[in-house]
Design an enzyme around this catalytic site. Structure first.
Site, PDB file in Angstrom:
ATOM      1  N   LYS A   1       0.810  -1.230   0.000  1.00  0.00           N
ATOM      2  CA  LYS A   1       0.000   0.000   0.000  1.00  0.00           C
ATOM      3  C   LYS A   1       0.841   1.277   0.000  1.00  0.00           C
ATOM      4  O   LYS A   1       0.430   2.302  -0.510  1.00  0.00           O
ATOM      5  CB  LYS A   1      -0.949   0.000   1.190  1.00  0.00           C
ATOM      6  CG  LYS A   1      -2.116  -0.957   0.989  1.00  0.00           C
ATOM      7  CD  LYS A   1      -3.262  -0.642   1.913  1.00  0.00           C
ATOM      8  CE  LYS A   1      -4.477  -1.481   1.559  1.00  0.00           C
ATOM      9  NZ  LYS A   1      -4.295  -2.910   1.909  1.00  0.00           N
TER      10      LYS A   1
ATOM     11  N   GLU B   1      -9.753   7.406   4.159  1.00  0.00           N
ATOM     12  CA  GLU B   1     -10.633   6.556   4.961  1.00  0.00           C
ATOM     13  C   GLU B   1      -9.997   5.183   4.998  1.00  0.00           C
ATOM     14  O   GLU B   1      -9.206   4.826   4.131  1.00  0.00           O
ATOM     15  CB  GLU B   1     -12.046   6.506   4.368  1.00  0.00           C
ATOM     16  CG  GLU B   1     -12.335   5.340   3.467  1.00  0.00           C
ATOM     17  CD  GLU B   1     -11.704   5.451   2.090  1.00  0.00           C
ATOM     18  OE1 GLU B   1     -11.351   6.568   1.680  1.00  0.00           O
ATOM     19  OE2 GLU B   1     -11.554   4.415   1.436  1.00  0.00           O
TER      20      GLU B   1
ATOM     21  N   SER C   1       1.500  -9.846  -1.204  1.00  0.00           N
ATOM     22  CA  SER C   1       1.124  -8.447  -0.967  1.00  0.00           C
ATOM     23  C   SER C   1       1.475  -7.916   0.416  1.00  0.00           C
ATOM     24  O   SER C   1       1.716  -6.727   0.586  1.00  0.00           O
ATOM     25  CB  SER C   1      -0.366  -8.243  -1.234  1.00  0.00           C
ATOM     26  OG  SER C   1      -1.148  -9.083  -0.410  1.00  0.00           O
TER      27      SER C   1
HETATM   28  C1  LIG Z   1      -5.158  -3.917   1.603  1.00  0.00           C
HETATM   29  C2  LIG Z   1      -4.507  -5.186   1.302  1.00  0.00           C
HETATM   30  C3  LIG Z   1      -4.956  -6.026   0.246  1.00  0.00           C
HETATM   31  C4  LIG Z   1      -6.170  -5.727  -0.565  1.00  0.00           C
HETATM   32  O1  LIG Z   1      -6.152  -4.547  -1.295  1.00  0.00           O
HETATM   33  P1  LIG Z   1      -5.886  -4.508  -2.854  1.00  0.00           P
HETATM   34  O2  LIG Z   1      -6.188  -3.111  -3.232  1.00  0.00           O
HETATM   35  O3  LIG Z   1      -6.835  -5.500  -3.496  1.00  0.00           O
HETATM   36  O4  LIG Z   1      -4.482  -4.884  -3.088  1.00  0.00           O
HETATM   37  C5  LIG Z   1      -4.234  -7.174  -0.033  1.00  0.00           C
HETATM   38  N1  LIG Z   1      -3.152  -7.530   0.702  1.00  0.00           N
HETATM   39  C6  LIG Z   1      -2.715  -6.771   1.729  1.00  0.00           C
HETATM   40  C7  LIG Z   1      -1.525  -7.224   2.499  1.00  0.00           C
HETATM   41  C8  LIG Z   1      -3.369  -5.582   2.074  1.00  0.00           C
HETATM   42  O5  LIG Z   1      -2.927  -4.844   3.093  1.00  0.00           O
END
Ligand SMILES: *Cc1c(COP(=O)(O)O)cnc(C)c1O
Length: 393
Positions: free
Chosen positions: A89, A111, A377
């Site tokens: 993010k 938000e 992610s």
């Molecule tokens: C917020 C988040 C997601 C989901 O958000 P996307 O916009 O779909 O990427 C996925 N993995 C992690 C670790 C997150 O913090």
């Protein structure tokens, strides 16, 4: 590029900017300037320097040997979990705060549902010395206490949304209201490839550094920049958009988006938007949306707070519509098992969002020659409570 947003802000039938008239000036200013700003050499230099020295990019592309053995394919993990603050993010919040500065904005609002985007926003506001307000549903504040305190430590004011169900939707409404009342000095940082045009395109461009790096790293590693598959979990879709971006026109690269099936796609408790959704308008854009017969948004459910969203970004709705991305889903149990499996096989405890992408290895028929990249992610530290409550390890 074939899947690029058009002049009106649409990807095929999805996208656009469905906003109250009072927000037109803010959105127009952003729309008319974002591309000019982000491709200025000075912007690029500052953005890339921060990605390198603050976020820790490039993140490694790690050959997961034991996972590869188990699934009989060559599997690489793109380690976004190693980014500062523990997930992808921050790539986006850094980009957006640099845009905000160049638009002459003095304050930031955002938000947050689970608090991850709130923390990434609070982090870059501290970094840039900008005042920050994050709106969060009162219920979410109670559920995500550590992230609320993180934001406060970072100097951000967390404001509870007390209307409706006191969750993400209500926090979004409060943030919009704030923006309408403070149009000239405030920028609104949206955390995924959602919202009115140009947000989905802008966020996708900031996250596209993920696939840019994957291509370079694979070229070095195997002498070919193209994997056979890229897997990514999809909440709003920003990590997936980043991991897919530079492969979208290379149709021999198969792109797999993984949604949260919660307690099962047909259980009434899931967030499997492509399986259940119909076109509708959410958070300022036309997209696929889980809704009742008469168009009420259905409350989504997933064990993972970051995938618990009733829609997907308009780019993904389009990629689903035209068949460029194959969407599958993983249940809570499948994801939790995959999270434990990755921990045991590779010594990496993933975020529960990410664990959904790992779980999809069971759902796609792979052959021994296949090269697979899974976008990792985020890391699992934030999810320790959920792992403990689940308990089967
Ligand atoms: C917020 C988040 C997601 C989901 O958000 P996307 O916009 O779909 O990427 C996925 N993995 C992690 C670790 C997150 O913090």
């Amino acid at each position: 590029m074939k899947f690029e947003v058009d002049e009106r802000g649409y990807y095929g039938q999805f996208g656009g900017a469905y906003i109250p008239e009072m927000l037109y000036p803010n959105i127009e200013q952003l729309r008319d300037n974002y591309l000019k700003i982000i491709y200025e050499p000075e912007f690029q230099a500052e953005f890339n320097d921060l990605l390198k020295n603050y976020v820790g990019r490039p993140t490694p592309l790690y050959l997961a040997k034991r996972l590869s053995e188990k699934y009989r394919a060559t599997i690489y993990l793109k380690r976004e979990d190693l980014c500062h603050t523990g997930a992808h993010k921050i790539n986006n919040t850094i980009g957006q705060i640099l845009v905000a500065k160049r638009l002459g904005k003095k304050k930031i609002i955002a938000e947050t549902g689970a608090g991850q985007h709130g923390v990434a926003t609070a982090t870059v506001c501290a970094l840039m010395g900008m005042e920050c307000i994050v709106y969060m549903g009162k219920l979410d504040m109670d559920r995500q206490r550590p992230n609320v305190e993180r934001m406060r430590i970072l100097g951000t004011k967390v404001v509870p949304a007390l209307s409706g169900n006191m969750t993400l939707k209500d926090a979004t409404n409060e943030a919009m209201r704030h923006w309408i009342n403070h149009p000239t000095d405030t920028h609104y940082i949206i955390g995924s490839v959602v919202g009115p045009h140009p947000y989905p395109d802008m966020v996708a461009r900031f996250q596209s550094v993920i696939s840019e790096e994957i291509k370079k790293q694979l070229q070095e590693e195997i002498g070919n920049p193209y994997p056979d598959y890229v897997f990514a979990c999809v909440g709003g879709g920003s990590n997936a958009a980043g991991a897919f971006y530079h492969f979208l026109n290379d149709e021999h690269v198969q792109l797999i988006g993984v949604e949260a099936a919660g307690k099962g796609v047909d259980s009434g408790e899931s967030a499997a938007t492509t399986a259940l959704g119909k076109p509708g308008v959410l958070h300022g854009s036309k997209t696929l949306l889980m809704q009742t017969e008469d168009g009420q948004v259905v409350e989504p459910y997933s064990i993972s707070a970051g995938l618990d969203y009733p829609g997907i970004g308009p780019l993904h709705a389009h990629l689903f519509d035209v068949g460029r991305v194959q969407f599958v889903s993983a249940t809570d149990d499948e994801a939790m098992n995959a999270g434990i499996e990755l921990s045991r096989l590779e010594g990496i405890i993933p975020a529960i969002e990410t664990a959904h992408a790992i779980a999809a290895l069971d759902k796609i028929e792979l052959s021994a020659e296949d090269v697979v990249v899974i976008n990792l992610s985020g890391r699992g530290d934030k999810d320790l409570e959920t792992y403990i409550r689940w308990g089967k390890y």
